[in-house]
Design a protein around this motif. Structure first.
Motif, PDB file in Angstrom:
ATOM      1  N   ARG B 243      27.052  32.392  -8.472  1.00 16.55           N
ATOM      2  CA  ARG B 243      28.289  31.682  -8.165  1.00 16.55           C
ATOM      3  C   ARG B 243      28.433  31.540  -6.653  1.00 16.55           C
ATOM      4  O   ARG B 243      27.535  31.881  -5.888  1.00 16.55           O
ATOM      5  N   TYR B 245      30.815  32.243  -3.025  1.00 19.09           N
ATOM      6  CA  TYR B 245      31.460  33.442  -2.468  1.00 19.09           C
ATOM      7  C   TYR B 245      32.610  33.039  -1.580  1.00 19.09           C
ATOM      8  O   TYR B 245      32.588  31.996  -0.934  1.00 19.09           O
ATOM      9  N   THR B 338      32.453  37.640  -4.449  1.00 18.38           N
ATOM     10  CA  THR B 338      32.511  36.471  -5.324  1.00 18.38           C
ATOM     11  C   THR B 338      33.875  35.795  -5.245  1.00 18.38           C
ATOM     12  O   THR B 338      34.906  36.451  -5.131  1.00 18.38           O
TER      13      THR B 338
END
Lengths: 576, 625, 521
Positions: B243, B245, B338
């Protein structure tokens, strides 16, 4: 074809001149220039320039022992070796590391990073001062800081470095001892640049004005992966039984260029590599040739213009065709060009390992002690004799009892079966390095690890470099061995072949390990005087307190005493 | 005549000796009376000082002091093209990520090799959680910078498993894309090593050991692996998952409380601020909504401070990078936190820029990083406390202990009735001290400590008497055994000291013994604080007050109270408390301790057993004397 | 604690301190050997030894015995003649300035000369050094004094200017500017410069040429200083200056260099003329073959006329001769020994100038108007004894003066920089050089010029060795201010309790004494 006439007319002239016993300065000289180009396994390209000047060594032993009248041979060099009584001299400027795994063995054997100088000095009571002033003179001549090769960096190899000239005696040792001593010094952290190349070029008869030397374009040369520039002077035999010797000056420039970096393809041409073309041969040269060591498969590439002569699998060892361009036959400028029939170049997954090579690295951590280990690889399936040379500066105090030679993964092999001979010279602080030399017999395909431990010296603060926290450079270990011609030393074999000297059955190979960085305990140079002052004060305080304690008297005093005192005081006052 | 007058005057002015002695005695009496309270005062001053450190008045802005670095002043080449490459890598990594270690390493090896690196695979053996032999595979590659002499190198590493537990996919992907970029350019003056470690800590440690030839000959592939020069700095990339950040976290504490040179952190921060423009923070604290009010900011700083102190005191490296510090490699871990979605997140592009620019700065280094601090606290990513500021509290703690011990040492055994005999009570007790007993007590306890240390070590398996099926039992056994040893040691000590006949002697003894113990504690606190400040500070904090209160009383409840206090302070119980506070079982805590000791060479265990515990034991005897 | 032990403690500590201080001072001091300053000064003021350059002339008078008219047949009184000649010469050469620091004793010695048949040989027969022989057929006193004056005038002036005045004048006068600085050995390099080997390749038999034409001269001069000869051939030697082009009708046009450009003729960047062994000064002689597109190349004098000898001299550096290759020459051009003869003559002439030989013929030419004088023909060596003698004297004076100056400045330096390390071998060098100065002076007074020359050479060599010694340059010393800065914080606090203790003890001691007295009363 003037180049053909040249030697003949010299001969003619000799014939005429001899009765009148006139000998011209340059007719006893001969000059050859060669360029060897060979594609390497990992897409790089090896370009090796070699300029050979031969002069009749008869001049050397004139009545006054000086060699006065120079033709093609550079006067400065001649003077230097005369004045310092040098028998044989090897000086190499190298930048970058030779990647033995990818590139095989270099053509010019000396490949240690930095500046390396080793010479055979004629035996003489002033041999030390000769060496000293030799380094100074050379540093003046080549604008390099060779004068830093002082006692602390100079060593005398006993087993490794042999004369390469007439008295060459890799086979019989006792002969080389006579009449000369070897001195070896290396500056690992010396950068090589244009100011070194310029004087080097000035030694050539045609400078860089004509011939192959025109390609020596500093801008391009120093933008390569590896660059090495060398001078080798040695006496060589003119005939088989060495009745008359001649002095040979070999100047080489070896550089590994990377065509892939720009284009991703392996194609190259003189103009792309050097930004120049070869206009003509050097007029005073006896031979001037460009040799290209071609890949084995024909269909892989095109080479333009077409070569004059091609040597197909001539020597037994050479498995690849060799294209030769004879410059003196070329009237128009030569711009060699090679294109590969392939798209993007992809690196091979496996490196092609040479037969014998080595890696050296520091072990341990902390500022107090450490160690150094050399892994020597032998990829042949028979055992191989090598001689190992390492010169460690004095500020790393080696402990010989920690020396350990082991074959990795084969613990059963005894150390004594490997080590044939050992020579160790302990260091003298601030004046002499340690020298560790061994004759080893490497077992068939094995990795032999030579490891030794040392203490790090805490230097005086004046002995630190300006960049104290960088650490101190430790020179490479050198591994010398004799190998027959093979795939990994192809280039040198080919060069031998082309310059049609006799191709030796076994070549003397030198393998240089990495140079290392030893980080010694470093004081904080920002405020030495504060430290000194503070320490002094502390000492003073300590002393003061102790001293007072020493001279203080403890005594139990009674009050009566006190009273008495008063009384007799009064008495005194009354009496008076 | 006149001379005599003068003499007389002089004689008069001199007070009689008796008065002087009186004064001296008074003074000393005062001192002895007030010193305990003074020392307690010192202690609290120290505590308050520590609490002041996070306050902005007491810390400064960080600044880059190495001129060569020039952070965030190069124009970077990490382009969209490289991002695409990284994306490709991400997908390919996702394919291999669940495969065996071998195949993962193989994959990395191939990629690096095709990028033109000198790639290699390192098989290593290490200890797993149950301290059995375990295998591992690292893959790494070296880019020999053209024209450089290869004496220096920079390390860019990434573990397969992130600190968050998921796979470090993005991290590895961007490392590989950066590798390609690095190979393209020729301005490198140092070699570049790309390292993908198997499991984070063990892999890193194994690789570093192999690279520096520590435990040489243990493993063939480690011994013959290719090497480069001295590693100047290392960046460890930890970007879990696939993903994006929202902020960049920096972990810098190393094993045994070592810290990287502040310049390294400053460089990364500067680059992150100006070139990459990503929000950054220390550890995994909130970087987005910055504290507004001074109170908030103070609390935030305090949080940072306590985190650092925690890592340092336990000697536990906060990340893989922390392992490199021992080898004179300044290293930090950059970790991607994240995105929770509300802030615009960053991905490969800015990660790439960040690392590239940082490496370009490090590439400029002419010397090893040395200009800036090695001892500091970071109250936030851009403010630091220098050693001059944070050192005094611990010294105060030590002083407080030393003063008390001096008072005890010099106070006579029975001052009250002494006074009657000689007119003046002396400044020091002339009575003979028998140090023998006290020293023997200390020796006993220290011996016990050593014994415990040898037993607790994982290497010790009860001489093979117990084969460890699962380590929990073994650990518990070990703990209980060590407690037993401690107890016996205490009993022995008590018997040693109270076997004396006269009550006077005993009175004397406990004083001497306590003063020795306090002095020893002070020594330990002061000296340890030089090596590992946090450990010293923490020890001082918890120990000073209880230890100074200890003294023998006739009342049983008080005795018991003191005993309980000491027991609470004894390592096992402290460990238990720590474990419960961090909501884990004591066994795990012990395991962590042992793992650190075994794998990372953290000497907290040794410290506990040989320095901390013996004093603790010795003090029991003071109570029960 | 009893006072005795207390005092013992204090005493011992003080003892250690007192022992330690000198040691500390010794170990931190800079080593300076004591130089003989006084001697040097005395030399600098020319007091140490009176320089004198005596010269003896032997005049051989043909006896009238045979074949002469009886007219003036009277015995000659040689003594008188000698007197008169000497006085004449001295009067004519009397120096202008009052203070004379060199003296030139002159002895004239007339000998009777029975003319025999083998007169020819005698004409050529030369007596050993510094004795002249001139055959004159006019009035003896007049002529000989004139001749002697002519011979002595130049050299005396030079020597005087060297010895008495400072170097300024020596540098100002022209020949001083041209002659090389003295060195016991010169390195002579002949370079054959080839403009462009593509069209034309050159070679020469320099060795034979040197042996034939140069060796005799060198061997003659070698008693002043030795020469090492070597040669080289340089290809692609481009000119640093571009010659102008001279267009001429019906005459072949040519390129030329103006005198202004000549100093820049040497392309030191590209021509390898610098010697790698920099121990001795180098004298360069260049035979330049211009490239085909620059031929023929001439040199113009100030009046814009091409020089006949296509050569010129660069003061204190060497000489250059330009040889334009014949149009026909293609491929190769070799210079045999014979071809080189003209160039070698040019070079020899230039060399004479460079090492400060003054042509006797020139000085004599002034007299030729009034008298008819025939000098004994110059031998093979291209230098006559008289010329040599002049050079020897000049060099001696130069060396002596220079070595004195060097020593003086060395002394100055050492005195100015108190922290400079002066090692023993420096002192020995200085001493030796002073000694050889003395010996040189003695030898001069005994008219032994060769010895004097040798000693003077030693003197200059040693003095310069001392002056340029590397250990003098190295400023690795421990300056006093540093010393104090470092040790102050140690010594001051330490010394305070020590002194206090001593004072206290002394007080107590006095007190005791008094009390004892009191008791006694």
């Amino acid at each position: 074809m003037p180049w053909k006439k040249l030697p003949s007319c010299i001969l003619l002239l000799l014939a005429l001149a001899y009765p009148v016993q006139s000998k011209l300065s340059s007719q006893k000289d001969s000059f050859q220039e060669d360029l060897l180009i060979s594609p390497l396994k990992d897409g790089k390209l090896l370009a090796h320039f070699q300029f050979t000047t031969l002069v009749d060594a008869g001049g050397l032993d004139e009545k006054d022992g000086r060699y006065a009248h120079y033709g093609l041979f550079p006067k400065s060099i001649g003077q230097i070796i005369d004045h310092h009584r040098v028998q044989e001299l090897h000086l190499t400027f190298t930048q970058g590391r030779w990647q033995y795994e990818d590139w095989g063995y270099p053509v010019a054997q000396s490949a240690g990073t930095g500046v390396e100088l080793w010479a055979w000095m004629k035996l003489d009571d002033s041999i030390e001062s000769n060496w000293r002033s030799l380094t100074n003179t050379l540093s003046g001549l080549f604008c390099a800081s060779l004068n830093f090769i002082d006692g602390t960096l100079t060593s005398q190899p006993e087993l490794s470095f042999r004369p390469e000239g007439a008295k060459n005696s890799y086979n019989h040792d006792e002969r080389m001892r006579e009449g000369a001593e070897v001195r070896y010094g290396i500056l690992p952290h010396e950068n090589v640049c244009t100011e070194n190349l310029t004087p080097w070029i000035k030694l050539l008869p045609c400078k860089s004005k004509a011939g192959i030397a025109t390609l020596l374009n500093a801008h391009k040369l120093y933008d390569t992966n590896y660059h090495s520039m060398a001078i080798h002077i040695r006496p060589v035999c003119q005939d088989a039984n060495c009745t008359s010797q001649s002095l040979e000056l070999v100047q080489t420039v070896t550089s590994v260029l990377d065509p892939v970096r720009e284009s991703g393809r392996r194609d190259w041409s003189f103009s792309s590599l050097f930004g120049r073309e070869i206009q003509s041969a050097c007029p005073v040269s006896d031979r001037s040739a460009v040799t290209v060591l071609l890949p084995s498969e024909q269909h892989e590439y095109q080479l333009t213009p077409s070569y004059d002569t091609i040597i197909e699998r001539t020597a037994a060892q050479v498995e690849r065709p060799i294209a030769v361009y004879n410059l003196s036959q070329h009237t128009e400028p030569l711009n060699l060009q090679m294109t590969w029939n392939e798209g993007e170049f992809s690196y091979p997954l496996q490196t092609s390992k040479p037969r014998v090579y080595a890696h050296k690295y520091m072990t341990g951590y902390g500022h107090e002690r450490g160690g150094v280990t050399v892994n020597i690889f032998n990829n042949m399936n028979e055992s191989q004799d090598i001689s190992y040379f390492d010169s460690v500066p004095w500020f790393l105090k080696l402990y010989l009892h920690t020396l350990e030679v082991s074959v990795l993964g084969k613990d059963h092999i005894d150390q004594n079966d490997i080590v044939q001979d050992l020579y160790y010279q302990p260091a003298v602080d601030r004046s002499r390095p340690q020298v560790l030399e061994m004759k080893l017999r490497l077992p068939p395909d094995s990795v032999t690890a030579v490891s030794i431990e040392f203490d790090k010296v805490f230097l005086k603060y004046t002995e630190h470099r300006p960049d104290a926290n960088r650490g101190f450079d430790v020179g490479p270990a050198v591994i010398t061995t004799l190998l027959p011609a093979g795939d990994d030393n192809l280039a040198s074999t080919v060069l031998e072949l082309v310059t049609n000297r006799d191709t030796p059955t076994r070549q003397n190979i030198k393998v240089y390990t990495e140079i290392l960085l030893a980080s010694l305990p470093t004081p904080d140079f920002s405020m030495p005087y504060n430290v000194i002052t503070l320490t002094c004060t502390v000492i003073a305080l300590f002393f003061g307190s102790i001293f007072n304690l020493l001279i203080r008297g403890f005594s139990v005093t009674e009050d009566e005493v006190d009273e008495k005192k008063h009384e007799n005081k009064d008495e005194i006052s009354n009496s008076s | 005549m006149l001379l005599l007058r003068l003499k007389e005057k002089f004689a008069r002015r001199r007070k009689p000796l008796k008065q002087r002695l009186e004064q001296r005695r008074k003074l000393i009496g005062l001192l002895r009376h007030y010193i305990p309270s003074i020392s307690i005062l010192l202690y609290f001053v120290g505590v308050i000082w520590l609490l002041l450190l996070p306050y902005n008045g007491y810390n400064k802005e960080t600044y880059v002091s190495e001129n060569a670095l020039l952070p965030a002043q190069v124009n970077v080449y990490y382009s969209q093209n490289d991002v695409n490459i990284a994306n490709e890598f991400r997908d390919r990594i996702l394919e291999v990520v669940d495969k065996s270690r071998e195949s993962r390493a193989e994959f990395i090896f191939k990629e690096l090799r095709q990028a033109g690196f000198h790639a290699a695979i390192q098989h290593y053996t290490t200890k797993d959680e149950s301290f059995n032999e375990a295998e591992g595979v690292n893959a790494f590659g070296i880019y020999h910078a053209p024209r450089s002499d290869g004496t220096e190198a920079l390390l860019l590493s990434a573990p397969w498993v992130s600190r968050t537990g998921e796979y470090n996919v993005n991290g590895i992907a961007s490392v590989l894309s950066l590798a390609k970029l690095f190979k393209r350019n020729t301005y490198w003056s140092k070699d570049i090593i790309i390292l993908i470690t198997d499991e984070s800590v063990r892999g890193m440690q194994a690789w570093l050991n192999a690279y520096h030839g520590v435990d040489f000959g243990s493993n063939y592939s480690s011994d013959i692996m290719p090497r480069s020069g001295a590693i100047q700095a290392a960046i460890n990339m930890d970007f879990p998952g696939t993903r994006e950040y929202e902020s960049l976290a920096i972990y810098f504490e190393g094993a045994n409380g070592q810290l990287p040179n502040l310049d390294l952190i400053n460089t990364v921060i500067t680059v992150a601020k100006y070139t990459a423009q990503v929000p950054f923070t220390l550890h995994d604290n909130d970087a987005i909504n910055r504290p507004q009010t001074p109170v908030e900011s103070y609390l935030a700083s305090l949080k940072h401070l306590t985190d650092t102190i925690r890592f340092q005191a336990l000697g536990h490296p906060s990340s893989d990078a922390g392992l490199a510090l021992r080898y004179k490699i300044d290293a930090i871990t950059i970790h991607g936190i994240t995105a929770t979605g509300m802030h615009q997140p960053f991905d490969f592009h800015r990660m790439g820029i960040l690392v590239e620019s940082t490496f370009r700065s490090l590439n400029n280094l002419l010397e090893h990083l040395h200009q800036s601090f090695f001892f500091y606290f970071l109250t936030n990513a851009e403010r630091y406390v220098s050693i001059g500021m944070y050192m005094p509290p611990v010294i105060l703690f030590a002083c407080c202990l030393v003063l008390q011990s001096l008072v005890l040492w010099y106070s006579p055994a029975r001052d009250d009735n002494l006074k009657q005999e000689t007119g003046a009570s002396l400044a020091y007790s002339t009575s003979k001290k028998n140090l023998g007993a006290c020293f023997s007590v200390l020796v006993t306890t220290h011996a016990a400590g050593l014994l415990i240390f040898y037993i607790v070590r994982p290497a010790f398996d009860f001489g093979g008497a117990i084969v460890a099926p699962n380590t929990e039992q073994v650990t518990i056994v070990k703990l209980s055994v060590s407690c037993g040893i401690a107890a016996t040691a205490i009993l022995m000590a008590v018997s040693l000291i109270s076997s004396k006949q006269s009550e006077v002697q005993v009175m004397e003894n406990w004083r001497v013994l306590k003063s020795l113990c306090l002095a020893l504690t002070a020594l330990i606190v002061a000296s340890i604080s030089l090596i590992n400040f946090s450990l010293g500070a923490v020890m001082g904090l918890i120990v000073v007050i209880p230890y100074s209160l200890i003294q023998p009383t006739a009342k049983m409840p008080l005795r018991l109270l003191q005993a309980v206090m000491l027991t609470v302070l004894s390592p096992v119980v402290t460990l238990y408390l720590v474990a419960t506070l961090s909501r884990s079982h004591v066994v795990n805590a012990v395991t962590v301790l042992l793992t650190d000791y075994e794998v990372v060479d953290v000497w907290l265990l040794a410290f506990m057993c040989t320095a901390y515990w013996p004093v603790n034991m010795a003090l029991y005897t003071v109570i029960f004397a | 604690m009893p006072d005795s032990t207390k005092r013992l403690v204090i005493a011992s500590v003080w003892a250690v301190v007192l022992l330690g201080l000198p040691l500390w001072w010794k170990t931190t001091a800079v080593y300076r050997a004591q130089l003989p300053f006084s001697q040097i000064d005395s030399w600098a003021e020319r007091k140490a030894c009176q320089l004198s350059f005596p010269s003896t002339f032997v005049i051989h008078l043909a006896s009238i015995a045979d074949g002469e008219p009886q007219a003036h047949n009277r015995p000659l009184d040689f003594a008188v003649i000698q007197e008169t000649i000497t006085s004449h010469v001295n009067n004519r050469l009397a120096s202008t300035n009052a203070r004379e620091c060199v003296e030139f004793p002159l002895h004239v010695n007339i000998q009777n000369w029975p003319i025999t048949s083998d007169m020819k040989n005698l004409l050529h027969h030369i007596e050993p050094s510094n004795s002249k022989q001139v055959i004159a057929i006019a009035d003896i006193e007049e002529v000989s004094s004139a001749v002697i004056t002519a011979i002595l005038k130049g050299e005396r002036e030079r020597v005087r200017s060297l010895a008495c005045d400072s170097e300024l004048t020596e540098r100002s006068n022209l020949d001083g500017a041209r002659t090389m600085k003295f060195s016991p050995t010169y390195q002579m390099t002949f370079s054959l410069m080839n403009g462009n080997p593509d069209s034309l390749q050159v070679d020469w038999d320099i060795e034979a040429a040197v042996n034939t034409y140069l060796k005799p001269f060198i061997s003659e001069v070698s008693l002043v200083s030795n020469f090492t000869v070597d040669s080289q051939i340089q290809h692609y030697a481009d000119l640093a200056v571009t010659p102008q082009f001279m267009e001429r009708q019906k005459l072949p046009s040519y390129y030329y260099l103006t005198p202004q450009t000549l100093p820049h003729f040497i392309n030191s960047a590209e021509w390898n003329l610098a010697s790698a062994i920099s121990s001795y000064p180098t004298i360069n002689f260049i035979l330049y073959i211009p490239a085909a597109d620059k031929t023929p190349l001439r040199i113009h004098d100030d009046k814009g006329q091409p020089l006949r000898s296509n050569a010129f001299l660069i003061p204190r550096w060497g000489g250059i001769a330009i040889k334009n290759p014949p149009k026909a020459a293609s491929g190769k051009l070799e210079f045999s020994k014979e071809d080189l003869k003209p160039f070698m003559e040019i070079f020899v002439a230039q060399l004479r100038g460079l090492i400060g030989i003054h042509d006797l013929k020139k000085t004599m030419s002034s007299l030729e108007s009034s008298y008819e004088i025939s000098l004994a023909p110059t031998p093979q060596t291209a230098v006559t004894v008289i010329e040599m003698d002049a050079v020897v004297k000049q060099r001696i004076a130069e060396n002596v003066v220079n070595s004195i100056a060097t020593l003086k400045s060395l002394a100055q330096l050492v005195m100015d920089i108190p922290n400079m390390v002066v090692l023993d071998h420096i002192r020995t060098e200085v001493q030796l050089s002073l000694d050889s100065l003395n010996q040189a002076c003695q030898a001069l007074q005994q008219e032994d010029y060769l010895k004097a020359l040798q000693h003077s050479i030693h003197a200059i060599e040693r003095s310069e060795k001392a002056f340029f010694d590397p250990t003098m340059v190295s400023m690795l010393y421990f300056p006093d201010e540093h010393k104090y800065a470092i040790y102050m914080p140690l010594f001051v606090p330490v010394s305070v309790p020590l002194i206090m203790a001593v004072i206290k003890q002394l007080k107590e001691y006095k007190k005791e004494k008094r009390e004892q007295k009191v008791k006694a009363e």
